[in-house]
Enzyme design. Structure first.
Site, PDB file in Angstrom:
ATOM      1  N   CYS A 170      38.276  40.657  35.110  1.00  0.00           N
ATOM      2  CA  CYS A 170      39.704  40.845  34.931  1.00  0.00           C
ATOM      3  C   CYS A 170      40.393  41.437  35.996  1.00  0.00           C
ATOM      4  CB  CYS A 170      39.619  41.469  33.599  1.00  0.00           C
ATOM      5  SG  CYS A 170      41.431  42.034  33.150  1.00  0.00           S
ATOM      6  N   SER A 185      36.270  39.128  44.281  1.00  0.00           N
ATOM      7  CA  SER A 185      35.796  39.952  43.059  1.00  0.00           C
ATOM      8  C   SER A 185      34.646  40.294  43.217  1.00  0.00           C
ATOM      9  CB  SER A 185      36.078  38.808  41.792  1.00  0.00           C
ATOM     10  OG  SER A 185      37.199  38.285  41.655  1.00  0.00           O
ATOM     11  N   HIS A 188      43.244  38.654  29.409  1.00  0.00           N
ATOM     12  CA  HIS A 188      42.043  39.035  28.686  1.00  0.00           C
ATOM     13  C   HIS A 188      42.192  39.736  27.657  1.00  0.00           C
ATOM     14  CE1 HIS A 188      40.713  37.980  32.871  1.00  0.00           C
ATOM     15  NE2 HIS A 188      39.508  37.431  32.324  1.00  0.00           N
TER      16      HIS A 188
END
Lengths: 626, 369
Positions: free
Chosen positions: A378, A322, A365
């Site tokens: 997300c 991420s 989300h």
């Protein structure tokens, strides 16, 4: 006609030949006189000198440069190693001398005999090395009985001493004995066999400056091989002292935090690129290399499955996970796929064709904009961005951010990482790019690989509004007398040419990740020094299943299935002073395994800076007239 | 043309005997140099040298079979070939010890700079024999020889092999002086040299100056050249009157001498055979050189005379420089002792020189009037 008149005759030549013979006789007379002088007049003296082989050359070893941290704390120096040698021909009777030596030094007599035999020199004039580094006590005992020990020679040789054992071992590196091939190649000027040269880390890359220049002296020795007088001396020039940009206190702290874990931590000043911390765990003891390592010790070290000899900061390549969303966000914003107001709905998964790509948050989300998507990491939002931008444009921005290329740090074996493109896949694997792969790439999985250092340089570039610095590990070099010979200036390797809004949005996202209630790194919020950061959890594609019969109790195998934990951050958010990149292998979550280390590092560094500033201010105050 | 019996009648057996005796002395000294040392691997050098001597003898015979007048005809090709080889060695040569001097031809390595010395002698002999006059050469007449010398000189300096380059320069200078330079030109050249010296010095870099100073005075480098010279002097000096005996030299045995089988072979010889042995060798060299000059004097052909002088000059300079160096009279440069030092290219070149001298000597009758 004129030509004919001037043509020379043999008679003319004859006269000139006579002149030549005269010259030759004169020249040879000089040689004869010299020979007479050397052999007859000085012969006796030279005979005496030659009988004891009494003119010898002794080399004076140049002490290797010292290594300090940025604050001048000594990290590496040299200590004397007492090497015991014997000249077998002078050591008559040999057996008795060895017996005495064995008594004083506790070296078995048989071992010493072995060494002499191995050198094929029972009656050799060449000194045979009996043992390196015999220690101060044995040395003292031998010195006391010097006259009882004919032919015994003690050489004092400076060897490396790593004051803080294992700390910063990967950065500083170690030495190893020069081998025959290197000697023959002649790349190491002035080196002789038995010398140690840098093999790893700074010791290797700064070898030429650290080494110094060997000196020597012609000495006259007596029958016992003891020096009577030094005839001429050329002094050695010590190597350069090297000041790292490292903050040793911080390094020590980091290594404590990393203890018992496998991973890496690297931190730098985002405004200059000077590296403050570089830790890779597990580590190794550099002092074990000082007197040469046995084959067995080396094998143990290199066959360790956790690779303690790898500098994970620069050599290990991981999926960025991420943390790569920074790149995807930049690409989306710059390519116009999204703007600050674009929202995507995240139901917790994203369907493409007949495949389902999950978000890490099962429940989804809901509606997210780009800032929230960064802060809460997300996946679905970035799947959509990635799909729209496409893999090749993503790669373009990743490269702009310095990924997929070496940072240029002055250490060997730096990894390049990998930023895939459709062309790359075609060439390398022979298949065309699948759309689903783009989705994986856009959240930093799939083919993507980066080193912790690359992620650090990128994070620092966000912190400083777009300048990519080459990470520097050395601040300056000085002569042994403290005269500065080289000051290493920050070096810019690239720029993020982005819209100012893009940079602001990314920064906001990173800030919210730590400083809002839903941010993935909310657990490390520091009130005194606001941190901006991004977590990452690198899923491992090939997980090793525990073998049949083994249960999950087997910790190490169980752990191998857990994802790697990433965290990149800088602080303070508004005026950054430090950027950090952390990876903890099989740490599971970036937020719990990696981020807390970042918090500690930032806190300690900032408090130290504060203290320094306070002290400096106080110092100024003292000078002020009341 | 049938075989001229006078070729046998005039054959210079004395010179040939001298060459063979020198070669034998060389082998004895080499044997000592390579066996007494601790390094057993060196023993192979003796066998190698024996083979090179064989090859050298063949080359010597070859070089007196045809008339040396052919060398005059072939001068351009010999010279051009050598320059070509010198360029090739700079491009593809084997690098050892920081210099590039060797060409690998299958299992053997050859040193083109050795044979280049002879090529320069031949081409200069042809030029000077054509234009020699009793007034001597003017500056214009010297332009050609200067260029012909400068090309190989520069190529050899580039390797770098200062010793060989210096020998080429000295040979060319000696040959030029032999054919005489106009007095005015000589004065100009000398004063130019004296004036330009300091200018060149001024433009040299610090380390270059250091290198030249050390070259001129080895004592400046007590750990390198200076140490070698001291050990060499001890070796020679300790030979005393009668020497320490064959294979008994300790300086040699301990490998205190650098390059004991090549450049410093004279020290080994002088240590083991003493003043008596060393002076006999010196006398033999003197004898050789005078003999060579005598051949030049007896030759009735200008090319032959100048060629013989050039060849003799080559041997003379190498003897003077090598023995001067090991006795501490000359700068330390890598110049071999003719017929004695180890080294294939050197031995073969010296044998070729001997062959050419024999050639000129045995054909002296051909130009008698």
């Amino acid at each position: 006609m004129k030509q004919y008149l001037n043509t020379v005759t043999s008679e003319w030549f004859n006269k000139r030949v006579m002149g030549a013979i005269l010259c030759v006789v004169v020249a040879f007379s000089i040689l004869f006189m010299r020979l007479f002088y050397l052999q007859i007049i000085k012969g006796e003296e030279f005979l005496r000198l030659s009988e004891n082989n009494s003119i010898r050359l002794e080399s004076i070893v140049a002490p290797r440069g010292l290594i300090f941290d940025a604050e001048g704390n000594l990290l590496v120096d040299n200590r004397p190693s007492f090497d015991l040698r014997i000249i077998p021909r002078n050591a008559k009777p040999l057996e008795q001398t060895l017996k005495k030596l064995a008594r004083y030094t506790n070296i078995p007599e048989e071992d010493m005999m072995e060494e002499i035999r191995a050198c094929n020199g029972m009656s050799s004039y060449k000194p045979v090395l009996l043992k390196q580094d015999i220690g101060r006590d044995a040395m003292a005992a031998i010195e006391v009985h010097r006259f009882d020990l004919p032919g015994v020679v003690m050489n004092i040789r400076p060897v490396r001493h790593y004051i803080n054992g294992q700390h910063a071992a990967h950065l500083i590196g170690y030495l190893g004995e020069i081998n025959a091939k290197e000697l023959q190649r002649g790349a190491f000027e002035g080196c002789k066999s038995g010398d140690f040269i840098g093999r790893f880390g700074v010791e290797k890359t700064y070898e030429d400056l650290l080494r110094g220049k060997r000196g020597g002296r012609q000495v006259e020795v007596d029958v016992r091989g003891q020096v009577v007088k030094a005839l001429r001396t050329v002094s050695a020039i010590p190597g350069r002292n090297l000041y790292l940009s490292l903050d040793y206190a911080l390094q020590k702290k980091v290594e404590e935090l990393l203890q018992d874990r496998v991973g890496a931590v690297v931190a730098m000043d985002p405004m200059t690129g000077y590296t403050l911390v570089m830790a890779s765990s597990p580590t190794f003891d550099q002092n074990a290399f000082v007197s040469g390592m046995t084959r067995k010790e080396w094998k143990v070290l290199t066959s360790n499955p956790e690779y303690p000899m790898t500098n994970r900061v620069i050599q290990a390549e991981y999926p960025p996970a991420s943390t790569y969303k920074i790149v995807t966000a930049i690409a989306g914003l710059e390519e116009g796929a999204i703007d600050s107001k674009t929202t995507h709905y995240c139901p917790g998964y994203y369907g493409m064709g007949n495949r389902v790509f999950r978000c890490w948050k099962r429940g989804g989300h809901g509606d997210v904009n780009v800032v929230r998507a960064i802060a809460e990491s997300c996946d679905v939002f970035f799947y959509k961005v990635g799909e729209e931008v496409g893999v090749d444009k993503l790669a373009f921005y990743a490269r702009m951010c310095g990924l997929g290329a070496r940072t240029g740090i002055n250490l060997e074996n730096e990894g390049r990482g990998l930023i895939p493109t459709s062309e790359w896949k075609k060439k390398r694997i022979g298949e065309s790019w699948q759309k689903g792969e783009t989705l994986n790439v856009s959240i930093g999985q799939g083919f993507n690989l980066t080193t912790p250092l690359q992620m650090l340089v990128l994070t620092a570039a966000i912190a400083n509004n777009g300048t990519l610095y080459q990470p520097q590990i050395v601040r300056r070099l000085e002569t042994a007398d403290g005269i500065e010979v080289k000051n290493i200036e920050p070096k810019v390797t690239g720029n993020l040419t982005l819209n100012p809004q893009t940079m602001d949005i990314v920064k906001k996202g990173l800030w919210e990740a730590v400083n809002t209630k839903k941010g993935t790194a909310r657990g490390i919020k520091l009130d005194a020094y606001p941190i901006s950061g991004k977590t990452g959890t690198a899923q491992l594609v090939t997980t090793k299943e525990p073998k049949r019969g083994e249960t999950e109790k087997n910790d190490s195998l169980f752990n191998q299935n857990l994802p790697h934990a990433w965290f990149v951050a800088y602080a303070p958010s508004e005026a950054p002073r430090i950027a950090v990149a952390i990876i903890v292998e099989h740490g599971e979550h970036g937020s719990t395994a990696a981020a807390p280390i970042a918090k500690e590092v930032i806190k300690m560094y900032m408090e130290k800076q504060e203290e320094k500033k306070w002290l400096a201010d106080a110092g100024d105050g003292k000078d002020m007239p009341e | 043309m049938g075989f001229d019996r006078r070729l046998v009648q005039y054959f210079d057996w004395g010179l040939m005997l001298l060459v063979i005796v020198l070669g034998a002395i060389g082998l004895v000294a080499l044997y000592s140099a390579v066996t007494a040392g601790a390094d057993i691997a060196q023993k192979i050098l003796f066998t190698k040298q024996l083979i090179w001597y064989g090859a050298g003898l063949a080359a010597m015979v070859f070089f007196f079979l045809f008339s040396y007048k052919s060398l005059e005809k072939w001068a351009d090709i010999i010279y051009g070939g050598c320059v070509f080889l010198l360029v090739v060695v700079l491009l593809f040569g084997k690098v050892t010890g920081g210099s590039q001097r060797w060409l690998l031809v299958g299992p053997i390595s050859v040193q083109p700079s050795e044979i280049a010395k002879v090529a320069v002698i031949i081409i200069l002999a042809r030029y000077y024999s054509k234009y020699a006059n009793e007034r001597g050469f003017s500056f214009r007449g010297l332009i050609n020889p200067i260029i012909l010398t400068a090309i190989p000189f520069v190529l050899i300096v580039k390797q770098p092999d200062l010793g060989t380059a210096m020998v080429i320069l000295l040979i060319a200078a000696t040959m030029t002086l032999f054919v005489k330079i106009e007095r005015r030109t000589l004065i100009y050249i000398l004063s130019f040299g004296i004036l330009s010296g300091p200018m060149v010095w001024y433009f040299l870099k610090g380390y270059q100056k250091q290198r030249i100073l050390t070259f001129l005075n080895p004592d400046r480098d007590p750990l390198g050249a200076g140490y070698h010279i001291i050990q060499s002097k001890i070796g020679i000096g300790s030979g005393y009157i009668s020497g320490r005996g064959f294979l008994k030299g300790t300086q040699n045995a301990l490998s205190f001498l650098p390059e004991q089988h090549t450049d410093f072979i004279f020290s080994v010889l002088a240590e083991e055979w003493g003043f008596m042995g060393a002076s006999v060798l010196l006398l033999m060299f003197l004898f050789f050189i005078v003999w060579g000059l005598n051949i030049a004097a007896n030759c009735r052909d200008n090319f032959g005379t100048i060629l013989a002088v050039g060849i003799t000059t080559l041997i003379m300079w190498q003897v003077l420089i090598n023995i001067g160096m090991v006795m501490g009279l000359m700068p330390v440069v890598g110049v071999t002792l003719p017929f004695i030092s180890y080294g294939g290219s050197s031995i073969v070149t010296m044998m070729i020189c001997a062959g050419i001298l024999l050639n000129i000597s045995m054909r002296r009758f051909q130009f008698e009037k």
